[in-house]
Design a protein around this motif. Sequence first.
Motif, PDB file in Angstrom:
ATOM      1  N   ASP A 178      42.381  38.720  77.187  1.00  0.00           N
ATOM      2  CA  ASP A 178      43.282  39.564  76.414  1.00  0.00           C
ATOM      3  C   ASP A 178      44.075  40.556  77.262  1.00  0.00           C
ATOM      4  O   ASP A 178      44.938  41.263  76.758  1.00  0.00           O
ATOM      5  N   SER A 179      43.781  40.630  78.574  1.00  0.00           N
ATOM      6  CA  SER A 179      44.549  41.522  79.438  1.00  0.00           C
ATOM      7  C   SER A 179      45.661  40.787  80.177  1.00  0.00           C
ATOM      8  O   SER A 179      46.401  41.389  80.947  1.00  0.00           O
ATOM      9  N   ILE A 180      45.791  39.488  79.928  1.00  0.00           N
ATOM     10  CA  ILE A 180      46.808  38.673  80.592  1.00  0.00           C
ATOM     11  C   ILE A 180      47.901  38.345  79.582  1.00  0.00           C
ATOM     12  O   ILE A 180      47.603  38.028  78.426  1.00  0.00           O
ATOM     13  N   PRO A 181      49.162  38.427  79.982  1.00  0.00           N
ATOM     14  CA  PRO A 181      50.249  38.125  79.041  1.00  0.00           C
ATOM     15  C   PRO A 181      50.076  36.756  78.381  1.00  0.00           C
ATOM     16  O   PRO A 181      49.615  35.804  79.016  1.00  0.00           O
ATOM     17  N   GLU A 182      50.434  36.673  77.085  1.00  0.00           N
ATOM     18  CA  GLU A 182      50.281  35.428  76.343  1.00  0.00           C
ATOM     19  C   GLU A 182      50.987  34.279  77.053  1.00  0.00           C
ATOM     20  O   GLU A 182      52.105  34.432  77.560  1.00  0.00           O
ATOM     21  N   ASN A 183      50.335  33.145  77.105  1.00  0.00           N
ATOM     22  CA  ASN A 183      50.833  31.912  77.718  1.00  0.00           C
ATOM     23  C   ASN A 183      50.842  31.950  79.239  1.00  0.00           C
ATOM     24  O   ASN A 183      51.151  30.945  79.880  1.00  0.00           O
ATOM     25  N   ALA A 184      50.519  33.111  79.855  1.00  0.00           N
ATOM     26  CA  ALA A 184      50.591  33.209  81.309  1.00  0.00           C
ATOM     27  C   ALA A 184      49.609  32.256  81.983  1.00  0.00           C
ATOM     28  O   ALA A 184      49.945  31.593  82.975  1.00  0.00           O
ATOM     29  N   LEU A 185      48.382  32.173  81.441  1.00  0.00           N
ATOM     30  CA  LEU A 185      47.389  31.288  82.055  1.00  0.00           C
ATOM     31  C   LEU A 185      47.787  29.823  81.908  1.00  0.00           C
ATOM     32  O   LEU A 185      47.630  29.024  82.827  1.00  0.00           O
ATOM     33  N   TYR A 186      48.287  29.470  80.728  1.00  0.00           N
ATOM     34  CA  TYR A 186      48.733  28.090  80.533  1.00  0.00           C
ATOM     35  C   TYR A 186      49.854  27.755  81.522  1.00  0.00           C
ATOM     36  O   TYR A 186      49.836  26.697  82.167  1.00  0.00           O
ATOM     37  N   ASN A 187      50.813  28.660  81.658  1.00  0.00           N
ATOM     38  CA  ASN A 187      51.919  28.411  82.583  1.00  0.00           C
ATOM     39  C   ASN A 187      51.439  28.345  84.026  1.00  0.00           C
ATOM     40  O   ASN A 187      51.945  27.555  84.822  1.00  0.00           O
ATOM     41  N   TRP A 188      50.460  29.164  84.351  1.00  0.00           N
ATOM     42  CA  TRP A 188      49.920  29.163  85.708  1.00  0.00           C
ATOM     43  C   TRP A 188      49.230  27.839  86.029  1.00  0.00           C
ATOM     44  O   TRP A 188      49.431  27.249  87.085  1.00  0.00           O
ATOM     45  N   ILE A 189      48.423  27.361  85.084  1.00  0.00           N
ATOM     46  CA  ILE A 189      47.619  26.173  85.354  1.00  0.00           C
ATOM     47  C   ILE A 189      48.392  24.882  85.106  1.00  0.00           C
ATOM     48  O   ILE A 189      48.352  23.946  85.918  1.00  0.00           O
ATOM     49  N   PHE A 190      49.114  24.821  83.991  1.00  0.00           N
ATOM     50  CA  PHE A 190      49.726  23.553  83.593  1.00  0.00           C
ATOM     51  C   PHE A 190      51.258  23.553  83.638  1.00  0.00           C
ATOM     52  O   PHE A 190      51.876  22.521  83.366  1.00  0.00           O
ATOM     53  N   GLY A 191      51.849  24.706  83.973  1.00  0.00           N
ATOM     54  CA  GLY A 191      53.305  24.777  83.965  1.00  0.00           C
ATOM     55  C   GLY A 191      53.978  23.759  84.858  1.00  0.00           C
ATOM     56  O   GLY A 191      54.950  23.099  84.469  1.00  0.00           O
ATOM     57  N   GLY A 192      53.445  23.609  86.076  1.00  0.00           N
ATOM     58  CA  GLY A 192      54.025  22.643  87.006  1.00  0.00           C
ATOM     59  C   GLY A 192      53.890  21.217  86.522  1.00  0.00           C
ATOM     60  O   GLY A 192      54.809  20.400  86.684  1.00  0.00           O
ATOM     61  N   MET A 193      52.773  20.896  85.905  1.00  0.00           N
ATOM     62  CA  MET A 193      52.563  19.539  85.384  1.00  0.00           C
ATOM     63  C   MET A 193      53.521  19.248  84.230  1.00  0.00           C
ATOM     64  O   MET A 193      54.090  18.166  84.130  1.00  0.00           O
ATOM     65  N   GLU A 194      53.661  20.237  83.352  1.00  0.00           N
ATOM     66  CA  GLU A 194      54.555  20.056  82.213  1.00  0.00           C
ATOM     67  C   GLU A 194      56.015  19.948  82.672  1.00  0.00           C
ATOM     68  O   GLU A 194      56.773  19.078  82.211  1.00  0.00           O
ATOM     69  N   TYR A 195      56.405  20.830  83.603  1.00  0.00           N
ATOM     70  CA  TYR A 195      57.787  20.839  84.101  1.00  0.00           C
ATOM     71  C   TYR A 195      58.147  19.499  84.735  1.00  0.00           C
ATOM     72  O   TYR A 195      59.264  18.991  84.570  1.00  0.00           O
ATOM     73  N   GLU A 219      40.596  24.843  77.622  1.00  0.00           N
ATOM     74  CA  GLU A 219      40.884  24.048  76.434  1.00  0.00           C
ATOM     75  C   GLU A 219      41.491  24.875  75.301  1.00  0.00           C
ATOM     76  O   GLU A 219      42.154  24.333  74.417  1.00  0.00           O
ATOM     77  N   SER A 220      41.270  26.195  75.332  1.00  0.00           N
ATOM     78  CA  SER A 220      41.707  27.063  74.235  1.00  0.00           C
ATOM     79  C   SER A 220      42.863  27.975  74.617  1.00  0.00           C
ATOM     80  O   SER A 220      43.180  28.910  73.884  1.00  0.00           O
ATOM     81  N   LEU A 221      43.498  27.721  75.745  1.00  0.00           N
ATOM     82  CA  LEU A 221      44.597  28.580  76.170  1.00  0.00           C
ATOM     83  C   LEU A 221      45.777  28.449  75.216  1.00  0.00           C
ATOM     84  O   LEU A 221      46.181  27.341  74.858  1.00  0.00           O
ATOM     85  N   PRO A 222      46.367  29.577  74.789  1.00  0.00           N
ATOM     86  CA  PRO A 222      47.551  29.505  73.923  1.00  0.00           C
ATOM     87  C   PRO A 222      48.752  28.942  74.682  1.00  0.00           C
ATOM     88  O   PRO A 222      48.979  29.289  75.840  1.00  0.00           O
ATOM     89  N   ILE A 223      49.511  28.079  74.026  1.00  0.00           N
ATOM     90  CA  ILE A 223      50.673  27.469  74.677  1.00  0.00           C
ATOM     91  C   ILE A 223      51.957  27.746  73.910  1.00  0.00           C
ATOM     92  O   ILE A 223      53.018  27.212  74.253  1.00  0.00           O
ATOM     93  N   GLY A 224      51.883  28.585  72.866  1.00  0.00           N
ATOM     94  CA  GLY A 224      53.070  28.931  72.092  1.00  0.00           C
ATOM     95  C   GLY A 224      53.057  28.309  70.710  1.00  0.00           C
ATOM     96  O   GLY A 224      52.356  27.314  70.452  1.00  0.00           O
ATOM     97  N   ASP A 225      53.831  28.892  69.794  1.00  0.00           N
ATOM     98  CA  ASP A 225      53.939  28.407  68.418  1.00  0.00           C
ATOM     99  C   ASP A 225      52.590  28.360  67.707  1.00  0.00           C
ATOM    100  O   ASP A 225      52.363  27.512  66.837  1.00  0.00           O
ATOM    101  N   GLY A 226      51.694  29.256  68.096  1.00  0.00           N
ATOM    102  CA  GLY A 226      50.389  29.316  67.443  1.00  0.00           C
ATOM    103  C   GLY A 226      49.443  28.195  67.821  1.00  0.00           C
ATOM    104  O   GLY A 226      48.387  28.043  67.209  1.00  0.00           O
ATOM    105  N   LYS A 227      49.787  27.418  68.833  1.00  0.00           N
ATOM    106  CA  LYS A 227      48.950  26.284  69.235  1.00  0.00           C
ATOM    107  C   LYS A 227      48.205  26.590  70.529  1.00  0.00           C
ATOM    108  O   LYS A 227      48.627  27.424  71.324  1.00  0.00           O
ATOM    109  N   ILE A 228      47.081  25.875  70.712  1.00  0.00           N
ATOM    110  CA  ILE A 228      46.315  25.973  71.946  1.00  0.00           C
ATOM    111  C   ILE A 228      46.245  24.592  72.589  1.00  0.00           C
ATOM    112  O   ILE A 228      46.657  23.584  71.999  1.00  0.00           O
ATOM    113  N   MET A 229      45.736  24.541  73.803  1.00  0.00           N
ATOM    114  CA  MET A 229      45.708  23.285  74.563  1.00  0.00           C
ATOM    115  C   MET A 229      45.112  22.128  73.773  1.00  0.00           C
ATOM    116  O   MET A 229      45.656  21.024  73.743  1.00  0.00           O
ATOM    117  N   SER A 230      43.971  22.358  73.137  1.00  0.00           N
ATOM    118  CA  SER A 230      43.276  21.258  72.462  1.00  0.00           C
ATOM    119  C   SER A 230      43.977  20.801  71.190  1.00  0.00           C
ATOM    120  O   SER A 230      43.610  19.777  70.619  1.00  0.00           O
TER     121      SER A 230
END
Length: 508
Positions: free
Chosen positions: A164-181, A205-216
């Motif tokens: 909760d101290s990390i900006p929303e979606n930051a972890l998802y972008n850090w880990i999977f951003g390059g793969m998605e891009y 598995e539960s990282l928020p990715i936007g639009d109220g959705k998480i990885m899983s």
Amino acid sequence: NYVFEIEHKSDVLNLLYNGTLLSKGILLNIDKGTKEAIKNLKDNAIEDMYNQLQLYRKKRNDKINNLYANERLQNDIALLEREILDNVKKHINIDNYYVTVDSIKTLLGPNDIAIEFFDYPHWQLERDSMVFAALMIKKDWPNARLIPLKGEKLMRQQYYTPIDSIPENALYNWIFGGMEYNKLIKPGDNIYFSASGILHQIPIESLPIGDGKIMSDVYNMHRLSSTRELVKEKKEMKYTKAALYGGLNYDMTDDELLSASQTYTKDASTEYFVSRGLLEDSIRGYKWDNLSNTQQEVDYISDLMKKNQITTQTYKGNKGNEESFKTLSGHEYNIIHLATHGFFYPDEEAKEKDYFKSMLLNDHYQKYNEVDMSMWRSGLVLSGGNRAWKGDSIPDTVEDGILKAQEIGDLDLRGADLVVLSACNTGQGEVTGEGVFGLQRAFKMAGAQTIVMSLTPVDDQTTMAMMNKFYTNLFSGQSKHDAFYNAQRYIRSIKPDPKYWMGWIMLD
């Protein structure tokens, strides 16, 4: 430096993936392979040595508070372990360990992706700083692909930063951003991943990715101790036998401790948020509080199991002591469910707790630092555990009720297809290059296949609801994987706050 230089040299990336497969959990696999070889050899002399080793380990665990007196015992254990390994190493099935990219690719489907995360020192960063990367393979790729993780400064120190101290979606972008891009992953893919370093402590598995959705919600996520698991032969399991722990009484008198201990033959081998874990606000008077919902939880699960013709042993009240758990060893329980308090203390915090002081601040330990204590700083609290935790004396012949990870790792739980740790912080531990030293490693050492556990504190009442839903799903015909994620989705629908559901993970 080598990793940095080969980032775009595809001809050696398969070798790097193979090396990652070999190195992850190598000591754990040697230990498991040794146990399996002993079982298969049926050599009386070797079995006698192994039984003697278990006796020594039991004595070590019982007397860990006096490491100086146990110096000779520690040496005896090391010598016996080496002698057993020398006798069985030719019979250890190395095929399970020398897994390659090619052997994994043959088992992948068109929508399957295998990912090995790893961390390494980068030549441009200060000493002791780590960066992370992902090695990816797909069935139709000739070589593995290496994706450096973006924004590594966010998490490059080896400590857990609260989600909760990390900006929303930051972890998802850090880990999977390059793969998605780079369009290496797409919605609906089956992602089989093995974590590394600090990633072990993040509920990916539960990282928020936007639009109220998480990885899983978007991908079919599968957390593995290593993608080596994909080639391991897994027979379809028909559950026939289960052990359930819940509604435990953590406060017991001497007479109650003795009576419960003698029941078992010892084996030589704001909403009100009641937490199932080691939090100061859940430990009143430096003791463990009873968890009112855990008895309802195991009663519900027990009824489900009996309806499905599963022989079920339920341990409640005074009966769920440490002795009872150790008698499970070698008895082929397919499901083990523990609804109780769990804990993990980093080394410096443990030194401030009375229960650990005698073992961690012992002069011999401080002087020689010969004993790795990480597996003693993680565990589960069973019936009667408050006496020892508070520093009170207990009868000499009674276990202390604090079931430490090291003690679990010494058991034989190879019949356990599913272990559910319905407690706080059970997925936490000391993160090393060899993996996470804590409860998850302990149950893997003991032979368990799949572990459900938490990376965070968990709410008592909501955990009961999630567990009941999980088993309802499982016995309705859903796979372990689907039953788990559907139960988590159910909790999200009634308790949107991530603190109620985000920390749960399932590990194969």
